[in-house]
Scaffold this motif. Structure first.
Motif, PDB file in Angstrom:
ATOM      1  N   ASN A 166       0.807  -1.215   0.000  1.00 13.08           N
ATOM      2  CA  ASN A 166       0.000   0.000   0.000  1.00 13.08           C
ATOM      3  C   ASN A 166       0.843   1.270   0.000  1.00 13.08           C
ATOM      4  O   ASN A 166       0.379   2.313  -0.448  1.00 13.08           O
ATOM      5  CB  ASN A 166      -0.895   0.024   1.246  1.00 13.08           C
ATOM      6  N   LEU A 167       2.068   1.182   0.514  1.00 18.28           N
ATOM      7  CA  LEU A 167       2.857   2.381   0.797  1.00 18.28           C
ATOM      8  C   LEU A 167       4.095   2.472  -0.079  1.00 18.28           C
ATOM      9  O   LEU A 167       4.628   1.459  -0.549  1.00 18.28           O
ATOM     10  CB  LEU A 167       3.290   2.385   2.263  1.00 18.28           C
ATOM     11  N   SER A 168       4.572   3.709  -0.282  1.00 18.26           N
ATOM     12  CA  SER A 168       5.851   3.926  -0.944  1.00 18.26           C
ATOM     13  C   SER A 168       6.561   5.144  -0.362  1.00 18.26           C
ATOM     14  O   SER A 168       7.473   5.677  -0.967  1.00 18.26           O
ATOM     15  CB  SER A 168       5.657   4.107  -2.455  1.00 18.26           C
ATOM     16  N   HIS A 169       6.111   5.551   0.842  1.00 22.27           N
ATOM     17  CA  HIS A 169       6.689   6.746   1.469  1.00 22.27           C
ATOM     18  C   HIS A 169       6.364   6.706   2.955  1.00 22.27           C
ATOM     19  O   HIS A 169       5.286   6.250   3.360  1.00 22.27           O
ATOM     20  CB  HIS A 169       6.092   8.004   0.832  1.00 22.27           C
ATOM     21  N   ALA A 170       7.288   7.201   3.768  1.00 18.14           N
ATOM     22  CA  ALA A 170       7.124   7.154   5.220  1.00 18.14           C
ATOM     23  C   ALA A 170       5.941   7.989   5.709  1.00 18.14           C
ATOM     24  O   ALA A 170       5.401   7.726   6.788  1.00 18.14           O
ATOM     25  CB  ALA A 170       8.409   7.634   5.901  1.00 18.14           C
ATOM     26  N   LYS A 171       5.503   8.985   4.929  1.00 20.14           N
ATOM     27  CA  LYS A 171       4.401   9.849   5.351  1.00 20.14           C
ATOM     28  C   LYS A 171       3.120   9.561   4.577  1.00 20.14           C
ATOM     29  O   LYS A 171       2.250  10.424   4.467  1.00 20.14           O
ATOM     30  CB  LYS A 171       4.799  11.318   5.179  1.00 20.14           C
ATOM     31  N   ALA A 172       2.993   8.343   4.066  1.00 13.46           N
ATOM     32  CA  ALA A 172       1.853   8.028   3.196  1.00 13.46           C
ATOM     33  C   ALA A 172       0.640   7.478   3.939  1.00 13.46           C
ATOM     34  O   ALA A 172      -0.439   7.387   3.348  1.00 13.46           O
ATOM     35  CB  ALA A 172       2.283   7.034   2.123  1.00 13.46           C
ATOM     36  N   VAL A 173       0.777   7.085   5.201  1.00 15.62           N
ATOM     37  CA  VAL A 173      -0.312   6.381   5.877  1.00 15.62           C
ATOM     38  C   VAL A 173      -1.576   7.219   5.952  1.00 15.62           C
ATOM     39  O   VAL A 173      -2.670   6.778   5.575  1.00 15.62           O
ATOM     40  CB  VAL A 173       0.121   5.926   7.288  1.00 15.62           C
ATOM     41  N   ASP A 174      -1.464   8.455   6.449  1.00 10.81           N
ATOM     42  CA  ASP A 174      -2.659   9.284   6.629  1.00 10.81           C
ATOM     43  C   ASP A 174      -3.355   9.612   5.306  1.00 10.81           C
ATOM     44  O   ASP A 174      -4.579   9.449   5.197  1.00 10.81           O
ATOM     45  CB  ASP A 174      -2.309  10.563   7.386  1.00 10.81           C
TER      46      ASP A 174
END
Length: 316
Positions: free
Chosen positions: A97-105
């Motif tokens: 789901n992710l490709s960046h440390a700040k992508a969760v929100d």
């Protein structure tokens, strides 16, 4: 031949090399520009499978995989939000789901409308660790054996998993669970990412005596479709397998298809719905071509990003 003749021929050859090199560079720039454009040309692939018990109403599964979200991806976020208009009976998320440390929100915000529907999920390697910068050509050398570096950049998978769980989506990481949906029992079994050799098989849910006499469907959920995992679930009686990871090849040749699958799956199976056979058993497998890319290789060629809508029906 005089020295002037030799010099003239050398100049001609040099100009030829320059023209060829210039044409190659222009073609490369054109391909890169097209790849940057295609990565945002989101499509919905629709498939139909006659695997429900007789007399059952159609059941629709929205299969998401390899979103690889990066903050600021407004087109991707808007498209993800729009998928709620399909009103699926179930959402299956097969990881990365992710490709960046700040992508969760921002990812949870984009998926919020879909989180209103029942869902199940498993993680991929890029839910645990951020992608790293590497030579893009290495992707074309064959099946990837990449392992996390000694000090990988950890992503906040626990918070993303919590966000999914709080919305009611079921975590199938090396576990199983039964759920009644639209009046029928679905038996799910999932594994952690085989690309990291983390899969552990939990088997299928066990319930009351003679439970198999009631209508039910066995669905296996995995991230990376390695053959050993497909064999296991096929031989254990799965009715359907859902996987991602391959990106459909990501860089494909028109009319030919994927050059690599990023695992030991044959390249012609890198995307689509196909049957998988092992030791006399056969199970349909849907491999999603995925929605995103690594943020360090943000291009797609002849392989548009996709979600998949699977409509399960009874035999006609």
């Amino acid at each position: 031949m005089t020295l002037n003749d030799l010099a003239g021929r050398a100049r001609t050859i040099g100009r030829g090399f320059a023209v060829t090199a210039g044409a190659g560079a222009a073609a490369g720039l054109a391909a890169a520009g097209y790849g940057l454009w295609e990565k945002n040309q989101f499509v919905l692939r629709e498939e139909t499978l006659q695997i429900l018990p007789p007399g059952r109403n159609p059941f629709r599964i929205l299969h998401l995989s390899d979103i690889h979200f990066v903050p600021g991806q407004k087109k991707k976020a808007a498209w993800l939000e729009s998928l709620a208009g399909l009103e699926p009976d179930l959402v299956v998320n097969t990881g990365d789901n992710l490709s960046h440390a700040k992508a969760v929100d921002p990812l949870l915000a984009a998926l919020r409308p879909l989180l209103e529907f029942p869902g199940v999920f498993v993680p991929g390697s890029n839910d645990y660790f951020a992608p790293s910068l590497k030579n893009p050509a290495s992707y074309l050398l064959g099946p990837s054996k990449v392992k996390p570096k000694p000090k990988p950049i950890a992503l906040d998978w626990p918070r993303l998993r919590s966000g999914f769980g709080m919305a009611g989506w079921i975590d199938l990481t090396n576990r199983h669970q039964s759920v009644v949906l639209n009046g029928m029992r679905f038996d799910f079994s999932g594994v952690d990412d085989p690309h990291l050799n983390r899969e552990r098989y939990a088997g299928w849910p066990r319930g009351t005596i003679n439970q198999d006499s009631n209508d039910h469907l066995k669905v296996a959920v995995i991230h990376a479709p390695y053959q050993r995992v497909l064999d296991h679930f096929t031989e254990s009686g799965a009715d359907l397998l859902l996987a991602g990871h391959t990106h459909g090849g990501q860089l494909c040749i028109p009319g030919y298809g994927a050059l690599v699958s990023n695992c030991d799956l044959p390249t012609w199976r890198a995307k689509g719905l196909n049957d998988w056979s092992s030791n006399g058993s056969t199970t349909p497998v849907n491999v999603s071509g995925g929605i995103g890319t690594s943020r360090f290789a943000p291009v797609r060629i002849a392989c548009k990003p996709e979600a998949v809508l699977l409509t399960l029906t009874s035999p006609s």
